[in-house]
Design a protein around this motif. Structure first.
Motif, PDB file in Angstrom:
ATOM      1  N   MET A 112       0.997  -1.124   0.093  1.00  8.25           N
ATOM      2  CA  MET A 112       0.131  -0.076   0.046  1.00  8.25           C
ATOM      3  C   MET A 112       0.918   1.225   0.070  1.00  8.25           C
ATOM      4  O   MET A 112       1.929   1.289   0.698  1.00  8.25           O
ATOM      5  N   TYR A 113       0.404   2.343  -0.525  1.00  8.86           N
ATOM      6  CA  TYR A 113       1.208   3.548  -0.757  1.00  8.86           C
ATOM      7  C   TYR A 113       0.420   4.634  -0.090  1.00  8.86           C
ATOM      8  O   TYR A 113      -0.882   4.717  -0.278  1.00  8.86           O
ATOM      9  N   ILE A 114       1.033   5.721   0.334  1.00 12.24           N
ATOM     10  CA  ILE A 114       0.417   6.734   0.786  1.00 12.24           C
ATOM     11  C   ILE A 114       0.955   8.014  -0.037  1.00 12.24           C
ATOM     12  O   ILE A 114       2.338   8.234  -0.320  1.00 12.24           O
ATOM     13  N   ILE A 115       0.147   8.951  -0.040  1.00 11.15           N
ATOM     14  CA  ILE A 115       0.477   9.983  -0.978  1.00 11.15           C
ATOM     15  C   ILE A 115      -0.127  11.589  -0.218  1.00 11.15           C
ATOM     16  O   ILE A 115      -1.350  11.495   0.062  1.00 11.15           O
ATOM     17  N   LYS A 116       0.739  12.291   0.154  1.00  9.73           N
ATOM     18  CA  LYS A 116      -0.096  13.450   1.008  1.00  9.73           C
ATOM     19  C   LYS A 116      -0.176  14.727  -0.068  1.00  9.73           C
ATOM     20  O   LYS A 116       0.951  15.116  -0.820  1.00  9.73           O
ATOM     21  N   VAL A 117      -1.190  15.526  -0.327  1.00  8.48           N
ATOM     22  CA  VAL A 117      -1.420  16.216  -1.428  1.00  8.48           C
ATOM     23  C   VAL A 117      -1.646  17.747  -0.655  1.00  8.48           C
ATOM     24  O   VAL A 117      -2.616  17.683   0.165  1.00  8.48           O
ATOM     25  N   LYS A 118      -0.954  18.601  -1.255  1.00  6.24           N
ATOM     26  CA  LYS A 118      -0.997  19.755  -0.426  1.00  6.24           C
ATOM     27  C   LYS A 118      -2.160  20.739  -1.072  1.00  6.24           C
ATOM     28  O   LYS A 118      -2.415  20.682  -2.239  1.00  6.24           O
ATOM     29  N   GLY A 119      -3.121  21.223  -0.093  1.00  9.76           N
ATOM     30  CA  GLY A 119      -4.298  22.033  -0.778  1.00  9.76           C
ATOM     31  C   GLY A 119      -3.728  23.402  -0.864  1.00  9.76           C
ATOM     32  O   GLY A 119      -2.938  23.801  -0.472  1.00  9.76           O
ATOM     33  N   VAL A 120      -4.698  24.181  -1.576  1.00  3.47           N
ATOM     34  CA  VAL A 120      -4.400  25.730  -1.928  1.00  3.47           C
ATOM     35  C   VAL A 120      -5.639  26.353  -1.567  1.00  3.47           C
ATOM     36  O   VAL A 120      -6.735  25.977  -1.996  1.00  3.47           O
ATOM     37  N   ALA A 121      -5.381  27.371  -1.154  1.00  2.33           N
ATOM     38  CA  ALA A 121      -6.474  28.389  -0.910  1.00  2.33           C
ATOM     39  C   ALA A 121      -7.686  27.714   0.172  1.00  2.33           C
ATOM     40  O   ALA A 121      -7.325  27.485   1.227  1.00  2.33           O
ATOM     41  N   LYS A 122      -8.873  27.626  -0.424  1.00  4.42           N
ATOM     42  CA  LYS A 122      -9.710  26.989   0.308  1.00  4.42           C
ATOM     43  C   LYS A 122      -9.875  25.518   0.352  1.00  4.42           C
ATOM     44  O   LYS A 122     -10.664  25.058   1.101  1.00  4.42           O
ATOM     45  N   ILE A 123      -9.172  24.792  -0.674  1.00  4.84           N
ATOM     46  CA  ILE A 123      -8.931  23.577  -0.571  1.00  4.84           C
ATOM     47  C   ILE A 123      -7.836  22.880   0.372  1.00  4.84           C
ATOM     48  O   ILE A 123      -6.870  23.161   0.526  1.00  4.84           O
ATOM     49  N   PRO A 124      -8.393  22.047   1.410  1.00  7.21           N
ATOM     50  CA  PRO A 124      -7.824  21.383   2.605  1.00  7.21           C
ATOM     51  C   PRO A 124      -6.656  20.458   1.770  1.00  7.21           C
ATOM     52  O   PRO A 124      -6.748  20.026   0.470  1.00  7.21           O
ATOM     53  N   ASP A 125      -5.632  20.083   2.871  1.00  7.55           N
ATOM     54  CA  ASP A 125      -4.792  19.043   2.255  1.00  7.55           C
ATOM     55  C   ASP A 125      -5.330  17.718   2.244  1.00  7.55           C
ATOM     56  O   ASP A 125      -6.164  17.571   3.203  1.00  7.55           O
ATOM     57  N   TYR A 126      -4.940  16.763   1.557  1.00  3.71           N
ATOM     58  CA  TYR A 126      -5.596  15.344   1.401  1.00  3.71           C
ATOM     59  C   TYR A 126      -4.550  14.439   1.430  1.00  3.71           C
ATOM     60  O   TYR A 126      -3.361  14.610   1.202  1.00  3.71           O
ATOM     61  N   VAL A 127      -4.985  13.097   1.516  1.00  3.08           N
ATOM     62  CA  VAL A 127      -4.152  11.984   1.738  1.00  3.08           C
ATOM     63  C   VAL A 127      -4.811  10.897   0.638  1.00  3.08           C
ATOM     64  O   VAL A 127      -5.968  10.777   0.736  1.00  3.08           O
ATOM     65  N   GLN A 128      -3.980  10.391   0.063  1.00  2.00           N
ATOM     66  CA  GLN A 128      -4.461   9.073  -0.909  1.00  2.00           C
ATOM     67  C   GLN A 128      -3.734   7.817  -0.431  1.00  2.00           C
ATOM     68  O   GLN A 128      -2.683   7.689   0.064  1.00  2.00           O
ATOM     69  N   LEU A 129      -4.629   6.927  -0.354  1.00  2.00           N
ATOM     70  CA  LEU A 129      -4.163   5.287   0.265  1.00  2.00           C
ATOM     71  C   LEU A 129      -4.289   4.712  -1.243  1.00  2.00           C
ATOM     72  O   LEU A 129      -5.192   4.593  -1.672  1.00  2.00           O
TER      73      LEU A 129
ATOM     74  N   GLU B 225       4.439  13.319   9.355  1.00  4.83           N
ATOM     75  CA  GLU B 225       5.997  13.120   8.889  1.00  4.83           C
ATOM     76  C   GLU B 225       6.323  13.320   7.594  1.00  4.83           C
ATOM     77  O   GLU B 225       7.343  13.751   6.838  1.00  4.83           O
ATOM     78  N   LEU B 226       5.362  12.882   6.330  1.00  6.38           N
ATOM     79  CA  LEU B 226       5.522  12.946   5.153  1.00  6.38           C
ATOM     80  C   LEU B 226       5.500  13.993   4.537  1.00  6.38           C
ATOM     81  O   LEU B 226       4.553  14.701   4.726  1.00  6.38           O
ATOM     82  N   PRO B 227       6.463  14.538   3.831  1.00 10.23           N
ATOM     83  CA  PRO B 227       6.468  15.568   2.974  1.00 10.23           C
ATOM     84  C   PRO B 227       5.343  15.718   1.905  1.00 10.23           C
ATOM     85  O   PRO B 227       4.802  14.466   1.347  1.00 10.23           O
ATOM     86  N   PHE B 228       4.880  16.667   1.522  1.00  9.67           N
ATOM     87  CA  PHE B 228       3.787  16.832   0.404  1.00  9.67           C
ATOM     88  C   PHE B 228       4.160  16.391  -0.680  1.00  9.67           C
ATOM     89  O   PHE B 228       5.503  16.903  -1.201  1.00  9.67           O
ATOM     90  N   GLY B 229       3.495  15.878  -1.595  1.00 13.15           N
ATOM     91  CA  GLY B 229       3.816  15.324  -3.065  1.00 13.15           C
ATOM     92  C   GLY B 229       4.631  14.192  -3.060  1.00 13.15           C
ATOM     93  O   GLY B 229       5.026  13.663  -4.183  1.00 13.15           O
ATOM     94  N   GLN B 230       5.146  13.580  -2.057  1.00 12.92           N
ATOM     95  CA  GLN B 230       5.971  12.224  -1.853  1.00 12.92           C
ATOM     96  C   GLN B 230       5.237  11.041  -1.795  1.00 12.92           C
ATOM     97  O   GLN B 230       4.348  10.986  -1.120  1.00 12.92           O
TER      98      GLN B 230
END
Length: 67
Positions: A1-18, A56-61
């Motif tokens: 399984m993989y985790i991806i952390k996505v940075k939100g912009v303006a009114k869009i919050p940060d999200y995580v994908q599994l 701990e995971l940086p955004f986009g990795q």
């Protein structure tokens, strides 16, 4: 399984994908509200462990998650 952390912009919050080994999306949730999504895919018992990794995971990795 993989985790991806996505940075939100303006009114869009940060999200995580599994994603699974074939990179199929299993869960997509806000960083501050993971409970419902993790419960839905049967990982509610590992929520604390997963959330600590996400903090701990940086955004986009992409990180491989070993459960």
């Amino acid at each position: 399984m993989y985790i991806i952390k996505v940075k939100g912009v303006a009114k869009i919050p940060d999200y995580v994908q599994l994603r699974d080994e074939q990179f199929t999306l299993l869960a997509y949730f806000r960083v501050d509200r993971p409970e419902k999504s993790l419960d839905k895919i049967g990982l509610s018992d590992k929520a604390d462990y997963i959330m600590n990794l996400i903090k701990e995971l940086p955004f986009g990795q992409i990180m491989k998650l070993e459960l």
